[in-house]
Design a protein around this motif. Structure first.
Motif, PDB file in Angstrom:
ATOM      1  N   LEU A   1       0.828  -1.209   0.000  1.00  0.00           N
ATOM      2  CA  LEU A   1       0.000   0.000   0.000  1.00  0.00           C
ATOM      3  C   LEU A   1       0.859   1.255   0.000  1.00  0.00           C
ATOM      4  O   LEU A   1       0.537   2.235  -0.690  1.00  0.00           O
ATOM      5  CB  LEU A   1      -0.944  -0.003   1.201  1.00  0.00           C
ATOM      6  N   TYR A   2       1.926   1.242   0.782  1.00  0.00           N
ATOM      7  CA  TYR A   2       2.848   2.391   0.757  1.00  0.00           C
ATOM      8  C   TYR A   2       3.391   2.606  -0.652  1.00  0.00           C
ATOM      9  O   TYR A   2       3.438   3.728  -1.138  1.00  0.00           O
ATOM     10  CB  TYR A   2       4.018   2.186   1.730  1.00  0.00           C
ATOM     11  N   GLU A   3       3.793   1.521  -1.303  1.00  0.00           N
ATOM     12  CA  GLU A   3       4.346   1.634  -2.654  1.00  0.00           C
ATOM     13  C   GLU A   3       3.311   2.208  -3.624  1.00  0.00           C
ATOM     14  O   GLU A   3       3.625   3.080  -4.439  1.00  0.00           O
ATOM     15  CB  GLU A   3       4.849   0.273  -3.145  1.00  0.00           C
ATOM     16  N   ARG A   4       2.079   1.725  -3.526  1.00  0.00           N
ATOM     17  CA  ARG A   4       1.020   2.237  -4.400  1.00  0.00           C
ATOM     18  C   ARG A   4       0.728   3.704  -4.109  1.00  0.00           C
ATOM     19  O   ARG A   4       0.511   4.493  -5.031  1.00  0.00           O
ATOM     20  CB  ARG A   4      -0.238   1.390  -4.233  1.00  0.00           C
ATOM     21  N   LEU A   5       0.702   4.059  -2.828  1.00  0.00           N
ATOM     22  CA  LEU A   5       0.446   5.447  -2.460  1.00  0.00           C
ATOM     23  C   LEU A   5       1.520   6.362  -3.027  1.00  0.00           C
ATOM     24  O   LEU A   5       1.231   7.431  -3.578  1.00  0.00           O
ATOM     25  CB  LEU A   5       0.389   5.584  -0.929  1.00  0.00           C
ATOM     26  N   LEU A   6       2.769   5.932  -2.933  1.00  0.00           N
ATOM     27  CA  LEU A   6       3.865   6.760  -3.412  1.00  0.00           C
ATOM     28  C   LEU A   6       3.907   6.855  -4.937  1.00  0.00           C
ATOM     29  O   LEU A   6       4.433   7.827  -5.474  1.00  0.00           O
ATOM     30  CB  LEU A   6       5.196   6.263  -2.844  1.00  0.00           C
ATOM     31  N   GLU A   7       3.335   5.879  -5.628  1.00  0.00           N
ATOM     32  CA  GLU A   7       3.191   5.989  -7.084  1.00  0.00           C
ATOM     33  C   GLU A   7       2.201   7.089  -7.440  1.00  0.00           C
ATOM     34  O   GLU A   7       2.350   7.768  -8.452  1.00  0.00           O
ATOM     35  CB  GLU A   7       2.705   4.663  -7.683  1.00  0.00           C
ATOM     36  N   ARG A   8       1.179   7.240  -6.603  1.00  0.00           N
ATOM     37  CA  ARG A   8       0.124   8.232  -6.850  1.00  0.00           C
ATOM     38  C   ARG A   8       0.523   9.625  -6.382  1.00  0.00           C
ATOM     39  O   ARG A   8       0.172  10.616  -7.000  1.00  0.00           O
ATOM     40  CB  ARG A   8      -1.169   7.809  -6.141  1.00  0.00           C
ATOM     41  N   THR A   9       1.201   9.676  -5.260  1.00  0.00           N
ATOM     42  CA  THR A   9       1.605  10.961  -4.702  1.00  0.00           C
ATOM     43  C   THR A   9       2.972  10.800  -4.067  1.00  0.00           C
ATOM     44  O   THR A   9       3.185   9.878  -3.298  1.00  0.00           O
ATOM     45  CB  THR A   9       0.601  11.476  -3.650  1.00  0.00           C
ATOM     46  N   GLY A  10       3.867  11.676  -4.357  1.00  0.00           N
ATOM     47  CA  GLY A  10       5.202  11.615  -3.766  1.00  0.00           C
ATOM     48  C   GLY A  10       5.294  12.506  -2.542  1.00  0.00           C
ATOM     49  O   GLY A  10       6.342  13.088  -2.288  1.00  0.00           O
ATOM     50  N   HIS A  11       4.197  12.590  -1.785  1.00  0.00           N
ATOM     51  CA  HIS A  11       4.157  13.502  -0.650  1.00  0.00           C
ATOM     52  C   HIS A  11       5.194  13.113   0.406  1.00  0.00           C
ATOM     53  O   HIS A  11       5.368  11.947   0.735  1.00  0.00           O
ATOM     54  CB  HIS A  11       2.757  13.518  -0.028  1.00  0.00           C
ATOM     55  N   VAL A  12       5.866  14.117   0.931  1.00  0.00           N
ATOM     56  CA  VAL A  12       6.954  13.878   1.879  1.00  0.00           C
ATOM     57  C   VAL A  12       6.475  13.127   3.119  1.00  0.00           C
ATOM     58  O   VAL A  12       7.193  12.275   3.646  1.00  0.00           O
ATOM     59  CB  VAL A  12       7.661  15.210   2.249  1.00  0.00           C
ATOM     60  N   LYS A  13       5.267  13.402   3.583  1.00  0.00           N
ATOM     61  CA  LYS A  13       4.768  12.708   4.775  1.00  0.00           C
ATOM     62  C   LYS A  13       4.592  11.211   4.512  1.00  0.00           C
ATOM     63  O   LYS A  13       4.826  10.395   5.401  1.00  0.00           O
ATOM     64  CB  LYS A  13       3.459  13.329   5.257  1.00  0.00           C
ATOM     65  N   ALA A  14       4.191  10.860   3.307  1.00  0.00           N
ATOM     66  CA  ALA A  14       4.054   9.448   2.957  1.00  0.00           C
ATOM     67  C   ALA A  14       5.424   8.774   2.922  1.00  0.00           C
ATOM     68  O   ALA A  14       5.592   7.652   3.420  1.00  0.00           O
ATOM     69  CB  ALA A  14       3.347   9.298   1.615  1.00  0.00           C
ATOM     70  N   TRP A  15       6.416   9.459   2.350  1.00  0.00           N
ATOM     71  CA  TRP A  15       7.784   8.917   2.336  1.00  0.00           C
ATOM     72  C   TRP A  15       8.299   8.701   3.754  1.00  0.00           C
ATOM     73  O   TRP A  15       8.879   7.649   4.068  1.00  0.00           O
ATOM     74  CB  TRP A  15       8.723   9.864   1.599  1.00  0.00           C
ATOM     75  N   ILE A  16       8.123   9.701   4.613  1.00  0.00           N
ATOM     76  CA  ILE A  16       8.618   9.606   5.986  1.00  0.00           C
ATOM     77  C   ILE A  16       7.931   8.462   6.722  1.00  0.00           C
ATOM     78  O   ILE A  16       8.581   7.659   7.399  1.00  0.00           O
ATOM     79  CB  ILE A  16       8.426  10.944   6.728  1.00  0.00           C
ATOM     80  N   SER A  17       6.626   8.363   6.567  1.00  0.00           N
ATOM     81  CA  SER A  17       5.876   7.298   7.230  1.00  0.00           C
ATOM     82  C   SER A  17       6.348   5.923   6.761  1.00  0.00           C
ATOM     83  O   SER A  17       6.514   5.000   7.568  1.00  0.00           O
ATOM     84  CB  SER A  17       4.383   7.480   6.946  1.00  0.00           C
ATOM     85  N   TYR A  18       6.580   5.790   5.460  1.00  0.00           N
ATOM     86  CA  TYR A  18       7.051   4.519   4.911  1.00  0.00           C
ATOM     87  C   TYR A  18       8.436   4.167   5.468  1.00  0.00           C
ATOM     88  O   TYR A  18       8.674   3.030   5.899  1.00  0.00           O
ATOM     89  CB  TYR A  18       7.064   4.606   3.388  1.00  0.00           C
ATOM     90  N   ALA A  19       9.331   5.125   5.492  1.00  0.00           N
ATOM     91  CA  ALA A  19      10.674   4.872   6.025  1.00  0.00           C
ATOM     92  C   ALA A  19      10.607   4.496   7.504  1.00  0.00           C
ATOM     93  O   ALA A  19      11.293   3.570   7.951  1.00  0.00           O
ATOM     94  CB  ALA A  19      11.564   6.098   5.821  1.00  0.00           C
ATOM     95  N   GLN A  20       9.769   5.186   8.264  1.00  0.00           N
ATOM     96  CA  GLN A  20       9.628   4.870   9.685  1.00  0.00           C
ATOM     97  C   GLN A  20       9.040   3.482   9.876  1.00  0.00           C
ATOM     98  O   GLN A  20       9.449   2.750  10.785  1.00  0.00           O
ATOM     99  CB  GLN A  20       8.774   5.934  10.375  1.00  0.00           C
ATOM    100  N   PHE A  21       8.094   3.114   9.032  1.00  0.00           N
ATOM    101  CA  PHE A  21       7.530   1.762   9.079  1.00  0.00           C
ATOM    102  C   PHE A  21       8.632   0.729   8.856  1.00  0.00           C
ATOM    103  O   PHE A  21       8.761  -0.235   9.615  1.00  0.00           O
ATOM    104  CB  PHE A  21       6.431   1.605   8.022  1.00  0.00           C
TER     105      PHE A  21
END
Length: 94
Positions: free
Chosen positions: A24-44
């Motif tokens: 889901l993180y990967e799909r979300l980041l394909e749709r939006t490269g929002h910094v908060k999504a990147w940070i959340s994914y890295a923290q996960f």
């Protein structure tokens, strides 16, 4: 929409479905490269549920390069700050 994605990701994590959450993180980041999504994914990835600090660092690096390519300076500052906090907490882990 990002909040819906995050809720779905959090649900999958709570259910122990870590591969689904990762997807889901990967799909979300394909749709939006929002910094908060990147940070959340890295923290996960750096958490007990993720693949570990090495993978988290890879996500941070990928995020940095993506944000740099898009010319997003303020977002890169936010990312680097989150990366610094991560390294302070996990810096000795491999």
């Amino acid at each position: 929409p990002d909040m819906l994605w995050k809720g779905y990701i959090d649900f999958e994590i709570e259910e122990g479905e870590f591969e689904k959450a990762r997807g889901l993180y990967e799909r979300l980041l394909e749709r939006t490269g929002h910094v908060k999504a990147w940070i959340s994914y890295a923290q996960f990835e750096g958490s007990d549920f993720g693949k570990g600090p090495v993978t988290a660092r890879s996500v941070f690096e990928k995020a940095y390069n993506s944000l740099k390519e898009d010319g997003l300076k303020e977002e890169r500052v936010l990312l680097l700050d989150a990366w610094r906090v991560f390294e302070k907490a996990k810096g000795d882990d491999t």
